[in-house]
Design a protein around this motif. Structure first.
Motif, PDB file in Angstrom:
ATOM      1  N   ARG A  10      59.451  93.709 -33.985  1.00 25.35           N
ATOM      2  CA  ARG A  10      59.178  94.238 -35.329  1.00 25.35           C
ATOM      3  C   ARG A  10      58.108  95.324 -35.171  1.00 25.35           C
ATOM      4  O   ARG A  10      57.350  95.317 -34.205  1.00 25.35           O
ATOM      5  CB  ARG A  10      58.650  93.156 -36.277  1.00 25.35           C
ATOM      6  CG  ARG A  10      59.434  91.858 -36.332  1.00 25.35           C
ATOM      7  CD  ARG A  10      60.906  92.046 -36.648  1.00 25.35           C
ATOM      8  NE  ARG A  10      61.568  90.782 -36.928  1.00 25.35           N
ATOM      9  CZ  ARG A  10      62.231  90.058 -36.055  1.00 25.35           C
ATOM     10  NH1 ARG A  10      62.340  90.476 -34.799  1.00 25.35           N
ATOM     11  NH2 ARG A  10      62.811  88.924 -36.396  1.00 25.35           N
ATOM     12  N   ASN A  11      58.028  96.223 -36.126  1.00 28.13           N
ATOM     13  CA  ASN A  11      57.070  97.336 -36.026  1.00 28.13           C
ATOM     14  C   ASN A  11      55.629  96.862 -35.867  1.00 28.13           C
ATOM     15  O   ASN A  11      54.883  97.380 -35.043  1.00 28.13           O
ATOM     16  CB  ASN A  11      57.204  98.277 -37.231  1.00 28.13           C
ATOM     17  CG  ASN A  11      56.896  97.584 -38.538  1.00 28.13           C
ATOM     18  OD1 ASN A  11      57.363  96.473 -38.809  1.00 28.13           O
ATOM     19  ND2 ASN A  11      56.114  98.222 -39.371  1.00 28.13           N
ATOM     20  N   TYR A  12      55.231  95.854 -36.631  1.00 29.11           N
ATOM     21  CA  TYR A  12      53.841  95.403 -36.574  1.00 29.11           C
ATOM     22  C   TYR A  12      53.508  94.747 -35.231  1.00 29.11           C
ATOM     23  O   TYR A  12      52.357  94.766 -34.811  1.00 29.11           O
ATOM     24  CB  TYR A  12      53.522  94.453 -37.735  1.00 29.11           C
ATOM     25  CG  TYR A  12      54.347  93.183 -37.755  1.00 29.11           C
ATOM     26  CD1 TYR A  12      53.956  92.055 -37.044  1.00 29.11           C
ATOM     27  CD2 TYR A  12      55.523  93.108 -38.496  1.00 29.11           C
ATOM     28  CE1 TYR A  12      54.708  90.893 -37.050  1.00 29.11           C
ATOM     29  CE2 TYR A  12      56.289  91.963 -38.511  1.00 29.11           C
ATOM     30  CZ  TYR A  12      55.874  90.852 -37.794  1.00 29.11           C
ATOM     31  OH  TYR A  12      56.636  89.711 -37.810  1.00 29.11           O
ATOM     32  N   PHE A  17      52.462 101.143 -37.801  1.00 24.97           N
ATOM     33  CA  PHE A  17      52.374 100.904 -39.235  1.00 24.97           C
ATOM     34  C   PHE A  17      52.698 102.135 -40.075  1.00 24.97           C
ATOM     35  O   PHE A  17      52.754 102.055 -41.284  1.00 24.97           O
ATOM     36  CB  PHE A  17      50.978 100.374 -39.590  1.00 24.97           C
ATOM     37  CG  PHE A  17      50.659  99.088 -38.869  1.00 24.97           C
ATOM     38  CD1 PHE A  17      51.180  97.876 -39.291  1.00 24.97           C
ATOM     39  CD2 PHE A  17      49.863  99.100 -37.729  1.00 24.97           C
ATOM     40  CE1 PHE A  17      50.902  96.697 -38.618  1.00 24.97           C
ATOM     41  CE2 PHE A  17      49.579  97.926 -37.045  1.00 24.97           C
ATOM     42  CZ  PHE A  17      50.102  96.725 -37.496  1.00 24.97           C
ATOM     43  N   LYS A  18      52.885 103.273 -39.412  1.00 25.24           N
ATOM     44  CA  LYS A  18      53.192 104.511 -40.131  1.00 25.24           C
ATOM     45  C   LYS A  18      54.467 105.113 -39.572  1.00 25.24           C
ATOM     46  O   LYS A  18      54.714 105.058 -38.357  1.00 25.24           O
ATOM     47  CB  LYS A  18      52.045 105.505 -40.012  1.00 25.24           C
ATOM     48  CG  LYS A  18      50.776 105.029 -40.683  1.00 25.24           C
ATOM     49  CD  LYS A  18      49.703 106.080 -40.642  1.00 25.24           C
ATOM     50  CE  LYS A  18      48.476 105.545 -41.373  1.00 25.24           C
ATOM     51  NZ  LYS A  18      47.453 106.533 -41.501  1.00 25.24           N
ATOM     52  N   GLN A  51      65.819  94.374 -39.614  1.00 24.82           N
ATOM     53  CA  GLN A  51      64.378  94.202 -39.463  1.00 24.82           C
ATOM     54  C   GLN A  51      63.661  95.544 -39.300  1.00 24.82           C
ATOM     55  O   GLN A  51      64.155  96.441 -38.626  1.00 24.82           O
ATOM     56  CB  GLN A  51      64.070  93.324 -38.252  1.00 24.82           C
ATOM     57  CG  GLN A  51      64.481  91.884 -38.417  1.00 24.82           C
ATOM     58  CD  GLN A  51      63.605  91.100 -39.372  1.00 24.82           C
ATOM     59  OE1 GLN A  51      62.594  91.579 -39.900  1.00 24.82           O
ATOM     60  NE2 GLN A  51      63.987  89.869 -39.617  1.00 24.82           N
ATOM     61  N   LEU A  52      62.474  95.623 -39.890  1.00 24.74           N
ATOM     62  CA  LEU A  52      61.618  96.790 -39.711  1.00 24.74           C
ATOM     63  C   LEU A  52      61.180  96.822 -38.250  1.00 24.74           C
ATOM     64  O   LEU A  52      60.751  95.818 -37.707  1.00 24.74           O
ATOM     65  CB  LEU A  52      60.388  96.693 -40.615  1.00 24.74           C
ATOM     66  CG  LEU A  52      60.679  96.654 -42.119  1.00 24.74           C
ATOM     67  CD1 LEU A  52      59.432  96.251 -42.896  1.00 24.74           C
ATOM     68  CD2 LEU A  52      61.186  97.990 -42.594  1.00 24.74           C
ATOM     69  N   LEU A 136      64.774  95.130 -26.690  1.00 29.55           N
ATOM     70  CA  LEU A 136      63.458  95.679 -26.400  1.00 29.55           C
ATOM     71  C   LEU A 136      62.495  94.507 -26.498  1.00 29.55           C
ATOM     72  O   LEU A 136      62.117  94.077 -27.582  1.00 29.55           O
ATOM     73  CB  LEU A 136      63.081  96.790 -27.382  1.00 29.55           C
ATOM     74  CG  LEU A 136      61.900  97.668 -26.943  1.00 29.55           C
ATOM     75  CD1 LEU A 136      61.908  98.978 -27.683  1.00 29.55           C
ATOM     76  CD2 LEU A 136      60.580  96.993 -27.022  1.00 29.55           C
ATOM     77  N   TYR A 137      62.175  93.978 -25.326  1.00 28.99           N
ATOM     78  CA  TYR A 137      61.332  92.782 -25.250  1.00 28.99           C
ATOM     79  C   TYR A 137      60.748  92.684 -23.858  1.00 28.99           C
ATOM     80  O   TYR A 137      61.419  92.963 -22.871  1.00 28.99           O
ATOM     81  CB  TYR A 137      62.160  91.526 -25.562  1.00 28.99           C
ATOM     82  CG  TYR A 137      61.368  90.251 -25.519  1.00 28.99           C
ATOM     83  CD1 TYR A 137      60.355  90.005 -26.426  1.00 28.99           C
ATOM     84  CD2 TYR A 137      61.629  89.293 -24.548  1.00 28.99           C
ATOM     85  CE1 TYR A 137      59.612  88.833 -26.373  1.00 28.99           C
ATOM     86  CE2 TYR A 137      60.894  88.114 -24.489  1.00 28.99           C
ATOM     87  CZ  TYR A 137      59.895  87.892 -25.409  1.00 28.99           C
ATOM     88  OH  TYR A 137      59.158  86.737 -25.358  1.00 28.99           O
ATOM     89  N   ASP A 138      59.507  92.279 -23.791  1.00 32.88           N
ATOM     90  CA  ASP A 138      58.824  92.118 -22.512  1.00 32.88           C
ATOM     91  C   ASP A 138      58.362  90.670 -22.434  1.00 32.88           C
ATOM     92  O   ASP A 138      57.674  90.189 -23.339  1.00 32.88           O
ATOM     93  CB  ASP A 138      57.628  93.078 -22.447  1.00 32.88           C
ATOM     94  CG  ASP A 138      57.136  93.277 -21.038  1.00 32.88           C
ATOM     95  OD1 ASP A 138      56.818  92.262 -20.367  1.00 32.88           O
ATOM     96  OD2 ASP A 138      57.087  94.432 -20.595  1.00 32.88           O
ATOM     97  N   LEU A 139      58.750  89.982 -21.373  1.00 36.15           N
ATOM     98  CA  LEU A 139      58.411  88.561 -21.222  1.00 36.15           C
ATOM     99  C   LEU A 139      56.909  88.311 -21.234  1.00 36.15           C
ATOM    100  O   LEU A 139      56.470  87.202 -21.539  1.00 36.15           O
ATOM    101  CB  LEU A 139      59.019  88.010 -19.929  1.00 36.15           C
ATOM    102  CG  LEU A 139      60.537  87.988 -19.891  1.00 36.15           C
ATOM    103  CD1 LEU A 139      61.030  87.591 -18.498  1.00 36.15           C
ATOM    104  CD2 LEU A 139      61.091  87.053 -20.950  1.00 36.15           C
ATOM    105  N   GLU A 140      56.128  89.332 -20.935  1.00 33.50           N
ATOM    106  CA  GLU A 140      54.675  89.166 -20.902  1.00 33.50           C
ATOM    107  C   GLU A 140      54.022  89.386 -22.269  1.00 33.50           C
ATOM    108  O   GLU A 140      52.817  89.206 -22.409  1.00 33.50           O
ATOM    109  CB  GLU A 140      54.071  90.110 -19.859  1.00 33.50           C
ATOM    110  CG  GLU A 140      54.522  89.768 -18.455  1.00 33.50           C
ATOM    111  CD  GLU A 140      53.941  90.700 -17.410  1.00 33.50           C
ATOM    112  OE1 GLU A 140      52.991  91.452 -17.717  1.00 33.50           O
ATOM    113  OE2 GLU A 140      54.458  90.677 -16.276  1.00 33.50           O
ATOM    114  N   ARG A 141      54.817  89.770 -23.246  1.00 37.95           N
ATOM    115  CA  ARG A 141      54.255  90.006 -24.584  1.00 37.95           C
ATOM    116  C   ARG A 141      55.189  89.406 -25.627  1.00 37.95           C
ATOM    117  O   ARG A 141      56.154  90.023 -26.048  1.00 37.95           O
ATOM    118  CB  ARG A 141      54.055  91.491 -24.846  1.00 37.95           C
ATOM    119  CG  ARG A 141      53.391  91.722 -26.178  1.00 37.95           C
ATOM    120  CD  ARG A 141      52.779  93.077 -26.271  1.00 37.95           C
ATOM    121  NE  ARG A 141      52.201  93.253 -27.586  1.00 37.95           N
ATOM    122  CZ  ARG A 141      52.084  94.400 -28.179  1.00 37.95           C
ATOM    123  NH1 ARG A 141      52.491  95.498 -27.584  1.00 37.95           N
ATOM    124  NH2 ARG A 141      51.551  94.486 -29.372  1.00 37.95           N
TER     125      ARG A 141
END
Length: 186
Positions: A10-12, A17-18, A51-52, A136-141
């Motif tokens: 998600r963006n947040y 945020f912009k 989703q945003l 778009l996903y990183d296992l560490e985050r």
């Protein structure tokens, strides 16, 4: 692979945020590069959610690519009816605009939100109607995308031919450098 599910943070979760944040340009550039490879390998449909963040940027990126790839189709699937109705008016309008531009959009559930089972049914629907995912996903985050990652990984156990292409933060860094170089030559 003809149909692909594209999802991610998600963006947040990315600190965005912009709408004019340069990180969006880089993410959309990275998404386009991955989508071009998918299209040129015979891909027909790009499916994403509302989703945003990555999902909406994926749809925007795919819609931009339709100018070059006329046969490309873009689908927007919402997990339940009235998705986003609690959002600010500007964000609701953006979702409405995307619905008007895609080739197909629908609610997976025709009911308003009733519980997490609808989100699980949405994930199942996306898996059953695609042959692979770009995530778009990183296992560490960790973020909410971890649930998609877990579902996709579990699905792969029973469906070994289901493809998962991860787009990590290291990948984004490489795309950012490439993007910056291209901007300097433009």
């Amino acid at each position: 692979m003809q149909n692909i599910w594209l999802t991610g943070y998600r963006n947040y979760e990315l600190g965005i945020f912009k709408n004019d944040d340069v990180k969006i340009d880089i993410i959309k550039y990275a998404l386009k590069q991955r989508l071009i490879a998918f299209i040129e390998d015979g891909g027909k449909w790009i499916l994403s959610g509302p989703q945003l963040g990555v999902e909406q940027w994926a749809i925007e990126s795919a819609l931009e690519l339709k100018k070059e790839y006329n046969d490309l189709k873009v689908g927007l699937l919402l997990p339940f009816a009235n998705f986003g109705k609690q959002w600010q008016q500007e964000k609701q309008q953006k979702l409405l605009n995307l619905k008007e531009q895609v080739d197909y959009w629908a609610n997976v559930s025709d009911n308003n939100y009733q519980g997490p089972k609808q989100l699980q049914n949405y994930q199942k629907f996306m898996l059953e109607h695609t042959q692979g995912s770009i995530l778009l996903y990183d296992l560490e985050r960790e973020g909410k995308s971890q649930y998609d990652y877990q579902v996709i990984s579990a699905y792969q156990v029973q469906h070994a031919d289901y493809a998962l292409a991860m787009l990590t933060f290291d990948d984004l860094q490489e795309y950012a450098q490439d993007f910056a170089e291209k901007q300097n030559f433009a």
